[in-house]
Scaffold this active site. Structure first.
Site, mmCIF file in Angstrom:
data_model
loop_
_atom_site.group_PDB
_atom_site.id
_atom_site.type_symbol
_atom_site.label_atom_id
_atom_site.label_comp_id
_atom_site.label_asym_id
_atom_site.label_seq_id
_atom_site.Cartn_x
_atom_site.Cartn_y
_atom_site.Cartn_z
ATOM 1 N N ARG A 53 -20.930 -19.639 15.732
ATOM 2 C CA ARG A 53 -20.861 -20.555 14.583
ATOM 3 C C ARG A 53 -19.608 -20.250 13.755
ATOM 4 O O ARG A 53 -19.298 -19.106 13.448
ATOM 5 C CB ARG A 53 -22.120 -20.370 13.727
ATOM 6 C CG ARG A 53 -22.149 -21.210 12.442
ATOM 7 C CD ARG A 53 -21.681 -20.417 11.255
ATOM 8 N NE ARG A 53 -21.929 -21.100 9.987
ATOM 9 C CZ ARG A 53 -21.409 -20.718 8.836
ATOM 10 N NH1 ARG A 53 -20.614 -19.678 8.776
ATOM 11 N NH2 ARG A 53 -21.681 -21.364 7.727
ATOM 12 N N GLY A 91 -21.378 -22.801 4.406
ATOM 13 C CA GLY A 91 -20.172 -23.444 4.927
ATOM 14 C C GLY A 91 -20.419 -24.850 5.431
ATOM 15 O O GLY A 91 -19.540 -25.716 5.352
ATOM 16 N N THR A 102 -17.167 -21.238 -1.582
ATOM 17 C CA THR A 102 -17.983 -20.119 -1.111
ATOM 18 C C THR A 102 -19.437 -20.571 -1.076
ATOM 19 O O THR A 102 -19.857 -21.368 -1.911
ATOM 20 C CB THR A 102 -17.799 -18.877 -2.021
ATOM 21 O OG1 THR A 102 -18.860 -17.949 -1.749
ATOM 22 C CG2 THR A 102 -17.820 -19.216 -3.505
ATOM 23 N N GLY A 103 -20.190 -20.056 -0.106
ATOM 24 C CA GLY A 103 -21.596 -20.451 0.008
ATOM 25 C C GLY A 103 -21.866 -20.973 1.399
ATOM 26 O O GLY A 103 -21.224 -20.556 2.370
ATOM 27 N N GLY A 143 -17.736 -21.175 10.118
ATOM 28 C CA GLY A 143 -18.041 -21.765 8.808
ATOM 29 C C GLY A 143 -16.854 -22.520 8.237
ATOM 30 O O GLY A 143 -15.918 -22.892 8.945
ATOM 31 N N ASP A 144 -16.893 -22.720 6.934
ATOM 32 C CA ASP A 144 -15.855 -23.510 6.259
ATOM 33 C C ASP A 144 -14.567 -22.723 5.998
ATOM 34 O O ASP A 144 -13.502 -23.312 5.847
ATOM 35 C CB ASP A 144 -16.383 -24.014 4.912
ATOM 36 C CG ASP A 144 -16.772 -22.852 3.996
ATOM 37 O OD1 ASP A 144 -17.530 -21.970 4.461
ATOM 38 O OD2 ASP A 144 -16.318 -22.812 2.837
ATOM 39 N N THR A 161 -18.612 -14.341 0.722
ATOM 40 C CA THR A 161 -17.241 -14.756 1.078
ATOM 41 C C THR A 161 -16.279 -14.430 -0.058
ATOM 42 O O THR A 161 -16.637 -14.581 -1.216
ATOM 43 C CB THR A 161 -17.235 -16.290 1.281
ATOM 44 O OG1 THR A 161 -18.122 -16.614 2.309
ATOM 45 C CG2 THR A 161 -15.855 -16.814 1.600
HETATM 46 N N1 GLY Z 1 -18.744 -19.865 3.350
HETATM 47 C C1 GLY Z 1 -18.850 -18.978 4.414
HETATM 48 C C2 GLY Z 1 -19.519 -19.510 5.571
HETATM 49 O O1 GLY Z 1 -20.365 -20.384 5.481
HETATM 50 O O2 GLY Z 1 -19.227 -19.064 6.634
#
Ligand code: GLY
Length: 315
Positions: A206, A232, A229-230, A208-209, A178
């Site tokens: 799905r 989500g 980042t990581g 993410g964050d 990300t």
């Molecule tokens: N941080 C990116 C995701 O989990 O989609």
């Protein structure tokens, strides 16, 4: 007076040694471009959008062209942007063909009353605003996807969380990378932006964050800005970007980043990184993944009142 600062990252996870020099060069390029704009009086919002676009166009990163692929081999990209001056922000999700998802996030923030728009309808809005389209899938990502699918097939079937378990046990290189950017401009305005293909092998649909305000990103001129980042799901459950910003009411950017990751490790385990920026233009970086690729450019006055520009970059 606040220093004009930009910090960008190219993602937390495990960066193979072979990719590290290219990753650093990519974040350096994005930070340098953003900093040039800051120097010319560009707004923090425009600066973070430009820096993220630069990384979306660079296929080394998991964002825009070069996004990782979901379980069935499709791109479903997410992005988010937030203006610290107005606390307006928006995210877009599940995009397959918008060349720069971050531009669409800005359109949603500025031209609609919404804070999150997903899928085909979001792409139609991009079309209506004349945003360029492109295939986001690259041959390299298809090769990685085939390899990851083979690993997945060996994992325990019938367990929905198996793709996340796989990331934790077989290597955080499956996380993807990300991208994100934070900036403070000459007026002291803060902004945050991020963009991602999401975690590799995610279930179709799905989100993410990254497009979720408070989780993947947050910016508030009164306190600071942060982007995560990581994995989500961890960032969403712990609302990490808002928490990191709240911590900057009392702590420096670096202290807030370190405290946030310490809490994440305790409550949810490994798999996350965060970058932060406080109102004074000081930045912070922390992660509990093997790597986080980042670069920051800052300009401040030293005691003899000369302006100093500094580029820092690291894994
Ligand atoms: N941080 C990116 C995701 O989990 O989609």
């Amino acid at each position: 007076m606040a220093s004009s600062t930009i910090i960008v990252h190219g993602g937390a996870g495990e960066w193979p040694e072979l990719k590290q020099a290219t990753g650093l060069s990519g974040v350096r390029q994005a930070a340098t471009r953003g900093f040039g704009l800051l120097q010319r009086g560009g707004s923090a919002l425009r600066v973070v959008e430009t820096a993220v676009m630069e990384m979306e166009d660079n296929p080394i990163f998991n964002a825009g062209r070069g996004s990782t692929l979901n379980l069935v081999g499709d791109v479903e990209a997410d992005a988010g942007i937030m203006d610290g001056k107005t606390q307006r922000g928006a995210g877009v999700a599940l995009l397959r063909r918008v060349k720069n998802p971050i531009r669409l996030a800005r359109v949603v923030m500025e031209k609609t009353d919404h804070a999150l728009l997903a899928g085909n309808s979001a792409e139609k809005l991009g079309e209506a605003f004349g945003l360029p389209e492109a295939s986001l899938k690259t041959p390299e990502r298809v090769r990685q996807w085939k390899q990851a699918r083979r690993q997945l097939e060996k994992a325990d079937p019938g367990d929905f969380s198996r793709n996340l378990k796989l990331i934790r046990t077989k290597g955080q290189s499956l996380l993807g990378d990300t991208v994100g950017a934070l900036a403070i401009d000459q007026n002291g305005d803060l902004a945050a932006a991020d963009s991602t293909g999401g975690v590799s092998l995610k279930l179709p649909g799905r989100i993410g964050d990254s497009p979720i305000l408070g989780a993947g990103l947050y910016a508030d001129n009164r306190i600071g800005a942060a982007t995560a980042t990581g994995v989500g799901e961890i960032a969403m459950r712990l609302v990490v970007s808002k928490s990191a910003c709240d911590a900057m009411r009392a702590l420096t950017a670096q202290e807030a980043a370190s405290q946030t990751i310490k809490t994440v490790t305790k409550l949810a385990g490994k798999g996350l990184g965060i970058v932060t920026l406080d109102r004074k233009g000081r930045y912070g970086v922390a992660h509990n993944t093997p790597h986080l690729c980042w670069a920051a450019f800052t300009r401040s006055r030293d005691s003899s009142r000369k302006c100093i520009s500094n580029l820092s970059e690291r894994f």
